[in-house]
Design a protein around this motif. Sequence first.
Motif, PDB file in Angstrom:
ATOM      1  N   UNK A   1       8.659   3.933   1.947  1.00  0.00           N
ATOM      2  CA  UNK A   1       9.180   3.972   3.309  1.00  0.00           C
ATOM      3  C   UNK A   1       8.115   3.857   4.374  1.00  0.00           C
ATOM      4  N   UNK A   2       7.056   4.681   4.338  1.00  0.00           N
ATOM      5  CA  UNK A   2       6.016   4.580   5.365  1.00  0.00           C
ATOM      6  C   UNK A   2       5.331   3.224   5.415  1.00  0.00           C
TER       7      UNK A   2
ATOM      8  N   UNK B   1      10.502   7.380  -2.501  1.00  0.00           N
ATOM      9  CA  UNK B   1      10.401   6.201  -3.364  1.00  0.00           C
ATOM     10  C   UNK B   1       9.134   6.258  -4.208  1.00  0.00           C
ATOM     11  N   UNK B   2       7.999   6.594  -3.583  1.00  0.00           N
ATOM     12  CA  UNK B   2       6.744   6.669  -4.323  1.00  0.00           C
ATOM     13  C   UNK B   2       6.804   7.748  -5.405  1.00  0.00           C
ATOM     14  N   UNK B   3       7.456   8.867  -5.097  1.00  0.00           N
ATOM     15  CA  UNK B   3       7.571   9.946  -6.079  1.00  0.00           C
ATOM     16  C   UNK B   3       8.347   9.499  -7.319  1.00  0.00           C
ATOM     17  N   UNK B   4       9.234   8.521  -7.137  1.00  0.00           N
ATOM     18  CA  UNK B   4      10.010   7.990  -8.255  1.00  0.00           C
ATOM     19  C   UNK B   4       9.322   6.805  -8.933  1.00  0.00           C
TER      20      UNK B   4
ATOM     21  N   UNK C   1       0.837  -1.195   0.000  1.00  0.00           N
ATOM     22  CA  UNK C   1       0.000   0.000   0.000  1.00  0.00           C
ATOM     23  C   UNK C   1       0.878   1.253   0.000  1.00  0.00           C
ATOM     24  N   UNK C   2       1.231   1.789  -1.169  1.00  0.00           N
ATOM     25  CA  UNK C   2       2.123   2.950  -1.217  1.00  0.00           C
ATOM     26  C   UNK C   2       1.473   4.200  -0.644  1.00  0.00           C
TER      27      UNK C   2
ATOM     28  N   UNK D   1       4.253  -2.257   8.306  1.00  0.00           N
ATOM     29  CA  UNK D   1       4.896  -3.548   8.549  1.00  0.00           C
ATOM     30  C   UNK D   1       5.574  -3.640   9.916  1.00  0.00           C
ATOM     31  N   UNK D   2       6.000  -2.535  10.476  1.00  0.00           N
ATOM     32  CA  UNK D   2       6.656  -2.576  11.782  1.00  0.00           C
ATOM     33  C   UNK D   2       5.697  -2.282  12.931  1.00  0.00           C
TER      34      UNK D   2
END
Length: 376
Positions: A114-115, A104-107, A97-98, A121-122
């Motif tokens: 990251x989130x 990273x999502x912007x690319x 789920x971006x 996940x953490x």
Amino acid sequence: MSVQIPETMRAAVLREPGKGLTVESLRTPRPKADEVLIKVDACGMCHSDLHVIGGAIAFPMPAVLGHEVAGTIVQLGEGTEHTGLAVGQRVAGAFLMPCGRCEACAKGHDELCGPFFDLNRLKGVLYDGTTRLSTPEGEAVHMYSMGGLAEYAVIPATSVAPVPDEIDTVPSAILGCAALTAYGAVRRAGLQHGETVAVVAVGGVGSNICQIASAMGAKQVIAIDVSDEKLAPVTAFGATAVVNSATSDAREKVLELTGGRGVDVAFEALGIGPTWKTALDVLSDGGRMVPIGLGAGVQSAEVEINRTVRRSQSILGSYGARTRVDLPAVVDMAARGEINYKELVTRRFPLEQAGEGYELLRQGGIVGRAVVDMSL
């Protein structure tokens, strides 16, 4: 269009690793900004859930697992007006789920969001740092992805794709993980028309790799597993040959099938040392090994350094896919019949039997993919 949403819902809750799932009544979640609420029709059952259920992967408790879903949108959060999503629309939801906003999502690298890793996940929460799930008494319940083993689930709008009417809703749950992960792996491999492929471990993801690689022009698709039962169906999913690595030498068989070369691309779909070794053993000079399987806890695998270097071989890790562009592509392939998702779903369990289904999966007793069907 308005839909009546109940105050509470049933959900399969994990309260302690190794203790299994129990069906409880939770408050029905509501979407916040950039999220949607779906009424879940089905949720796929994946090995990644098993790692959390057994305690091999640490995750906050109590939690609701389940990360590949299909259902109908019943409520939209703020900021979703221009997404093209609407109440009453049937959708498939992706496990990855971006957030749509990080570097990273912007690319366009949704798979590296990251989130998603840092928060979901953490910590088992969504991107405002809170979970959408709780007990009627107010106890917080954590979310593994969207927490799809429940009658309702909140999903970021970035992570759902509309499905057309010709898609069969219940088996389409597997599109958001098993099929999406397979599609991402084939794309990551840069598969070229006419190349040869081996797929090591042919569960739900491996079977999807077979058919997607075939659809994308692979000349040979060699399925490798230790179970004749799991190998038997894969010729219907694009495999041109099968090899049981428990009863024969996989490297010898693959070299025989490929004129002594080995395969251009070997996919590894389980995440343990022996399957890594098999995937590397069957690889041609200049070939690419693409590992997809996630191991339980911290796993390692040996790599023959000199062979990898001298033969110019590559290892290209692949986690999921680019959800925002690849999930719609997967849905389209399924609608056009290029992904046979219906026959991959071989077992359906009611929510009350989700724990039994996961135990059967742990024992290796599921061929293809199983789903929890909320209509049962």
